[in-house]
Structures are given as C-alpha cells and as structure tokens.
Design a protein around this motif. Structure first.
Motif, short mmCIF file in Angstrom:
data_model
loop_
_atom_site.label_atom_id
_atom_site.label_comp_id
_atom_site.label_asym_id
_atom_site.label_seq_id
_atom_site.Cartn_x
_atom_site.Cartn_y
_atom_site.Cartn_z
N UNK A 1 0.98 -0.98 -0.07
CA UNK A 1 0.11 0.07 0.04
C UNK A 1 0.89 1.23 0.14
N UNK A 2 0.47 2.20 -0.72
CA UNK A 2 1.40 3.52 -0.88
C UNK A 2 0.31 4.73 -1.18
N UNK B 1 -3.55 3.78 -2.49
CA UNK B 1 -3.49 2.81 -3.67
C UNK B 1 -3.17 1.56 -3.18
N UNK B 2 -3.88 0.70 -3.41
CA UNK B 2 -3.67 -0.88 -2.77
C UNK B 2 -3.14 -1.58 -3.75
N UNK C 1 -10.27 -4.78 3.12
CA UNK C 1 -9.64 -3.75 3.72
C UNK C 1 -10.41 -2.61 4.27
N UNK C 2 -11.43 -2.24 3.51
CA UNK C 2 -12.18 -1.07 3.94
C UNK C 2 -13.00 -1.60 5.28
N UNK D 1 -14.80 8.73 5.11
CA UNK D 1 -14.50 8.55 3.79
C UNK D 1 -13.54 7.71 3.57
N UNK D 2 -13.49 6.68 2.66
CA UNK D 2 -12.30 6.00 2.09
C UNK D 2 -12.12 5.82 0.75
N UNK D 3 -11.33 6.16 -0.04
CA UNK D 3 -10.93 5.82 -1.34
C UNK D 3 -9.92 4.92 -1.40
N UNK D 4 -10.23 3.79 -2.22
CA UNK D 4 -9.23 2.89 -2.50
C UNK D 4 -8.93 2.64 -3.87
#
Length: 413
Positions: free
Chosen positions: A247-248, A264-265, A283-284, A296-299
């Motif tokens: 992840x980065x 970024x997964x 992951x979420x 809020x989470x954006x993957x």
C-alpha cells in the motif's frame, strides 16, 4: 473506489455497528453549547442588572464581558449545526469543518481575553472598586458556576468535537479570570498591587498558550493537514490483510471529528479483478471496524509485486524442480520472508492433501507453489487459507523468486 459520506456508518472497534452514534454526539454537542449560552446570558444579565442597581462600573464591565462570552457559545452551536448537515451537490464533502472554524473563533476569543488580562496586569493605573466584598462574592460564585460548566462540557459526548472542547477551555478560562479579579480586589484592599499583577500575568500566559494550541489545531485542519499518526496506523493494518501486496500514497485529512483517507492498494498481478476488489472490500471493512472516525475512504487498486513478508512452500520433484502435482512431490521447500529455507519430505505422497495443508498452515505458510501441468483440485489448501500459484518446470528457488517478482499466476482451482 469506495466512498461513504454519511456520519451514521462508522463502526466501533469491536465490530458492532454504531449506527446513530455520531448523530447522538452531535445532539449532545448542540445541547451542551445551548446550555453554555444560557449560562453565559443568565450571568451577564445578572451582572448588568446588579451593577446598574448598585452603581458598580466593575460589575457592569464584567457583565459585558460575560455577554461577549455567550457569542462564542453561539458560534459553537452554529458550527455544530452546520457540520451536522449531510453532504449536498454544492458541498459534496459536507460542512464538517464548520465546527473547526467555530473552534478557531473560540481560540481568538480566548487569546483576546489573555491579552486583556496581561494589559490589565501591567498597566500602572489602579481600578477603583466601590464594593469590594460584593465583587469578590460575585466573582467567586461565577468561578464555581464556570468550573461546573467546563466540567459538564468536557464530560459531554459532544466533547469529541474540537469546537466544544475549545468552549470547555473557554469556560475554564473564565474561572481563571474570576480568580484574577478576586486577587486584584484583595491586592487593592491590602495595598499589595504586585500580587494581582504577578497572578494576572501568569494566568494570561497560560490562557494564551491554550488559545495557541486550539487555534493551531483548527487552522491545520482547515488547511487539510495530513494526520501522520492515522496514516501510519492505516498502513500497519492494511499490510496485514491477506492478499495485500503493498500500500502506498496513503493520504489523510480531517474534517471536524471525522477522518478521510485515500490510498493505492497493491494486489498480485496474477489475480482477477474480482479477487482484487474482494481484497479491497476486506481492507475497507477492517479499517472501518478499527477506526470509528473514518468517514470517507477511497481505495485505488493496482497490481503490485507479491509481498516479501509471506512464507512460501514449493512442492519439488526428485530433481529439485517444481512438481507438476502436489500429491506426487517428494519434498516441500519452505522459504521464510528473510530467505531462510527448510526442506522437508512430503508427508502424504500420493494421498489426500488434508494433512499436508494442515501441516503447512501450522508452519505459517501463506502460499503454495506447484507446477502448471497438474490439474488436481487443492480445496484443502484454500480451506487452510493458503493460496495456490502455478509455476513452470523450474528449480524451486527460481519459482520463489518469480513469485516475489509477481510473475506467477494465481490458481483458481
């Protein structure tokens, strides 16, 4: 991409859904801000009326100051009210930062009070107090009430909001101001003017420092400063999820009490898009279970090299090459993340793989590598949480290296 913009979705750390917990916190915060405003207005009215009837300019001035304090409570109420509103097309990320703005207003008020106390402490002109005992009694009563108000605000469920926390500090500041007034009156009565000056300067420095801390936190949040601690925690949790290669670009920011994150997964380039999406879902799920303030989470999913922190088992034939079938393998090469290798005989050659899978699971193996030609179904391995990767007929050590480089295909069988 996964985005959730409602404050009723976060979950508690124990995995129990906490639907409505944020609504309850907002309600508690609004109630606390309203009570603070009522207390300030009541004391302001009492001081103004009492000062007018007794002709005490000092009491009237204190009433005006208390009236101004009620405006900060109003600012907190408005900030929380706006932050409670759900996102709209005009404000797709919500108005959660309105309460950070309210906290900034309170910090400015606290800072102004600190400067005023410092100025009153150093200026040489003495203040004439006509009713010292009355003023002492009034300020002592104010200190008690303000201390009770500060304690109530800090115990409120709404104290998670920076604005209400700042208002609690503001109420405690009023306790200190009342103490300064009492000490000042006593200093004039006893003709020891240096005592109230020293006390006033000391308290003003403390109040100014509190204003600085509140203001700094509010400004950083308003400027979208990253939360380094939250980003580190996210990285630590995500890298432990099975199937995650890396992840980065973890980015975090706060809006009110909420955390917003994007990342970024990396998953294995050999797996399907559906499998990669399932890993991202997991992951979420884990992040929301462990971080209830994550709103809020954006993957963004992308292929990456398989993680070097996985223990790998390679099924070998008699020549040390990758065996076509696990059941026909003579040996199993187990390679640690650090490169240490252990070679053991196949405990069940030609037989069912249940015992082999159980043994590998006990040894902490996450990946098993077999040849591309075999068509055996290794459901026992998947039941033990071990992924199967297919390799060409190459030496076992080369197969491990190819897996580390993301060159092997993950098997769906």
């Amino acid at each position: 991409m996964r985005v959730d913009n409602t404050y009723s979705e976060p979950t508690l750390s124990d995995g129990v859904e906490a639907r409505g917990q944020w609504a309850e916190a907002f309600s508690s915060g609004l109630r606390a801000a309203s009570i603070a405003g009522v207390v300030y207005l009541a004391f302001a009215a009492a001081k103004l009326i009492l000062g007018y009837r007794l002709g005490s300019i000092a009491v009237e001035a204190d009433g005006v100051h208390t009236l101004a304090d009620s405006l900060t409570a109003l600012a907190v109420y408005i900030g929380l009210r706006l932050a409670k509103e759900r996102p709209t097309s005009k404000f797709p990320f919500g108005l959660y930062k309105a309460e950070n703005l309210a906290a900034l207003v309170v910090s400015v008020a606290i800072g102004a009070a600190a400067v005023e106390i410092a100025w009153e402490s150093v200026r040489p002109r003495p203040v004439i107090v006509g009713d010292p005992l009355l003023l002492i009694a009034l300020e002592s009563a104010s200190a008690v009430v303000y201390y009770g108000l500060a304690s109530y605000l800090r115990r409120s469920r709404g104290s998670i909001f920076s604005s209400l926390s700042a208002e609690a500090a503001h109420a405690f500041q009023d306790v200190l101001i009342s103490i300064v007034v009492v000490v000042g009156v006593l200093g004039q009565v006893w003709s020891y003017m240096w005592i109230p000056s020293a006390v006033g300067l000391g308290i003003s420095v403390f109040i100014l420092y509190q204003a600085y801390l509140i203001g700094k936190s509010s400004i950083l949040t308003l400027l979208d400063a990253g939360d380094v601690a939250a980003a580190s925690r996210i990285e630590e949790m995500v890298t432990k999820v099975p199937g995650v290669v890396g992840v980065h670009d973890i980015r975090t920011r706060r809006a009110g009490p909420f955390l917003m994150a994007s990342m970024h997964l990396e998953t294995s380039p050999a797996i399907s898009v559906r499998d990669a999406d399932a890993i991202a879902d997991r992951v979420e799920e884990i992040l929301r279970a462990k971080m209830p303030d994550l709103l809020m989470v954006t993957i963004h999913e992308e292929p990456g090299r398989p993680s070097s922190n996985l223990r790998v088992a390679v099924f070998e034939d008699s020549s040390g090459y990758v065996a076509d079938r696990a059941a026909d393998a003579e040996k199993i090469l187990i390679v640690d993340p650090g490169g240490a290798a252990e070679e053991i005989p196949n405990p069940a050659p030609g037989g069912p793989m249940r015992n082999v899978a159980s043994m590998l699971e006990q040894k902490g193996v996450s990946v098993a590598i077999i040849g591309e030609a075999g068509h055996e179904r290794l459901m026992a391995f998947r039941a033990s949480g071990i992924d199967i990767y297919r390799s060409p007929h190459v030496p076992a050590a080369d197969a491990v290296e190819r897996f580390r480089n993301g060159e092997l295909r993950r098997s769906d069988n």
